[in-house]
Design an enzyme around this catalytic site. Structure first.
Site, PDB file in Angstrom:
ATOM      1  N   ASP A 198      -9.805 -11.571 -16.394  1.00  0.00           N
ATOM      2  CA  ASP A 198      -9.643 -12.693 -17.330  1.00  0.00           C
ATOM      3  C   ASP A 198      -8.215 -12.720 -17.850  1.00  0.00           C
ATOM      4  O   ASP A 198      -7.790 -11.836 -18.586  1.00  0.00           O
ATOM      5  CB  ASP A 198     -10.640 -12.538 -18.486  1.00  0.00           C
ATOM      6  CG  ASP A 198     -10.577 -13.686 -19.471  1.00  0.00           C
ATOM      7  OD1 ASP A 198      -9.789 -14.631 -19.261  1.00  0.00           O
ATOM      8  OD2 ASP A 198     -11.306 -13.627 -20.482  1.00  0.00           O
TER       9      ASP A 198
ATOM     10  N   HIS B 123       0.822  -1.207   0.000  1.00  0.00           N
ATOM     11  CA  HIS B 123       0.000   0.000   0.000  1.00  0.00           C
ATOM     12  C   HIS B 123       0.861   1.265   0.000  1.00  0.00           C
ATOM     13  O   HIS B 123       0.356   2.357  -0.224  1.00  0.00           O
ATOM     14  CB  HIS B 123      -0.924  -0.002   1.215  1.00  0.00           C
ATOM     15  CG  HIS B 123      -2.220   0.714   1.000  1.00  0.00           C
ATOM     16  ND1 HIS B 123      -2.301   1.951   0.381  1.00  0.00           N
ATOM     17  CD2 HIS B 123      -3.490   0.374   1.303  1.00  0.00           C
ATOM     18  CE1 HIS B 123      -3.562   2.336   0.341  1.00  0.00           C
ATOM     19  NE2 HIS B 123      -4.309   1.393   0.883  1.00  0.00           N
TER      20      HIS B 123
END
Length: 454
Positions: free
Chosen positions: A399, A156
């Site tokens: 995907d 982060h």
């Protein structure tokens, strides 16, 4: 144990990348500076995909190519003076782990986080010096049924949610044989230095103050030792709409003081806040804070460039007395949240940026509770709560060439008061709330969460 590690590699960028130290912005160095987890599950059609080894090879090859434009992720952080970090773009690479499980995907039920699912995510050892830790860990776990999971732990200190989703999406494009769609804008600190004007107004930044403790307690050590549990709470579109109706009930939106009806986030966060205070049995005079995460990419002028890679979020507390939260309608809690969000103007962001630049030491602004159980975030833990929104992030439909995931979720987290709101995967207006709360309070929370909207 749901998974056994079979191999682990360090993957470096496929081509030579820029080498050198990159200054991080102030926004990269405050809040959570450790790793955040996300996991995807796939049940590929065996008639349409290549063998599992080829899936692993596709992921590794495309990841190495993705690290060329996203080369900061292949670097390492290091401490410099003043509790500050800089990014050493040294191309040392990321960690890629392959694991196997004796379970089938169906054994995982609805995929809600559980003790078993911890082994499906990479383990980050924060006992190591920070300059030895990769900024990205990836774990591919194969299941006995032929399905698999893909889990990431991503720093982060280098990415916020928008930047992380940008990287993951472009990695998937490369795996499918497509070119990168939006190149990352990596010169964040230089851009801020060149383009951000000096603030025209100086504010009293309450977000940098210590959050409230429970009445009668001088610190939060006792609360930090309480056992917590993570639960996933699902709301249909009809339930969300009912909550929005409750929040907006009796409000005159033609009044100049009220610009628009309360949003899904303002409504749901307010509902979570009230249920947390009620389940924790707060006294009327108990101060409580709810941490709101505000993306300021479009709140400053000029706007941050497309593909800005780094942190561009501002953590702002909404505050109230518990008695007001619980005695007044839901719209009151939503109004407190909206007031906090609307404080985050360009001038407010610039003022906070200037304040952080002039801080001699940033250590007290850094949230390391994800790494150390004895430490908690500035807005987590009784009597406070954090409600993060993933409602607008492109988190679904990842995907890599063998179809979209059957489930996506955040990594396990067990810190009292941490919560996030995700959109339903079907795009039908439903939402999922991932909430971590003390075990002693969770059943009462669930009761209040659903009692008026079932």
């Amino acid at each position: 144990m749901a998974a056994t590690i079979k191999s682990s590699y360090v993957l470096k960028p496929a081509e030579a990348t820029w080498q050198g130290c990159q200054t991080l912005s102030e926004w990269d160095q405050i809040g959570c500076i450790t790793h955040v987890g996300i996991i995807y599950f796939y049940r590929p059609d065996q008639h349409c995909v290549t063998p599992t080894d080829a899936i692993a090879n596709t992921l590794k090859d495309s990841l190495r190519r993705a690290l060329v434009p996203f080369y900061p992720l292949a670097g390492r952080l290091r401490w410099i003076e003043g509790g500050r970090l800089e990014l050493d773009c040294n191309g040392m690479g990321v960690q890629f782990i392959e694991a196997e499980s004796d379970l089938k995907l169906d054994d995982l039920g609805d995929f809600s986080p559980s003790p078993e699912s911890h082994s499906l995510l990479p383990t980050v050892d924060y006992n190591l010096p920070i300059h030895e830790l990769p900024l990205l860990f990836v774990q591919l776990t194969r299941f006995k049924c032929g399905g698999f999971s893909l889990a990431l732990e991503i720093s982060h200190a280098v990415t916020d949610g928008q930047s992380a989703c940008h990287f993951i999406g472009e990695w998937a494009k490369l795996a499918r044989g497509e070119p990168v769609g939006v190149m990352p804008f990596l010169d964040g600190q230089a851009f801020l230095a060149r383009h951000l004007p000096a603030p025209t107004q100086v504010f009293d930044h309450i977000e940098f103050n210590q959050p409230p403790n429970l009445l009668g307690q001088s610190d939060d050590l006792q609360e930090s030792k309480m056992k917590t549990t993570l639960t996933m709470l699902r709301l249909t579109k009809e339930q969300v709409d009912k909550l929005k109706q409750m929040a907006n009930e009796g409000t005159n939106f033609n009044n100049s003081d009220t610009k628009r009806p309360y949003t899904r986030y303002e409504t749901l966060a307010g509902h979570i806040w009230r249920c947390a205070s009620r389940s924790r049995n707060h006294k009327d005079e108990q101060p409580t804070a709810l941490m709101v995460c505000v993306d300021f990419r479009c709140r400053i002028k000029p706007q941050l460039p497309e593909g800005y890679f780094g942190n561009a979020v501002f953590y702002m507390p909404a505050t109230s007395l518990a008695g007001d939260l619980l005695s007044k309608p839901l719209g009151y809690a939503s109004s407190r949240i909206r007031e906090a969000v609307e404080k985050v103007t360009m001038d407010y962001v610039l003022s906070a940026h200037e304040r952080l630049k002039n801080e001699p030491d940033l250590t007290r602004f850094q949230d390391l509770h994800y790494a150390k159980e004895s430490e908690r975030g500035p807005f987590n833990g009784n009597p406070n709560i954090g409600v993060l929104s993933w409602l607008r992030l492109p988190i679904y439909g990842l995907d890599f060439g063998w179809g979209k995931e059957i489930y996506m979720g955040p990594g396990p987290h067990d810190f009292d008061g941490d919560s996030m709101i995700l959109p339903g995967a079907d795009g039908d207006g439903s939402v999922v709330v991932a909430l971590s709360l003390q075990v002693a309070h969770i059943d009462v929370f669930k009761k209040h969460f659903y009692e008026d909207i079932i």
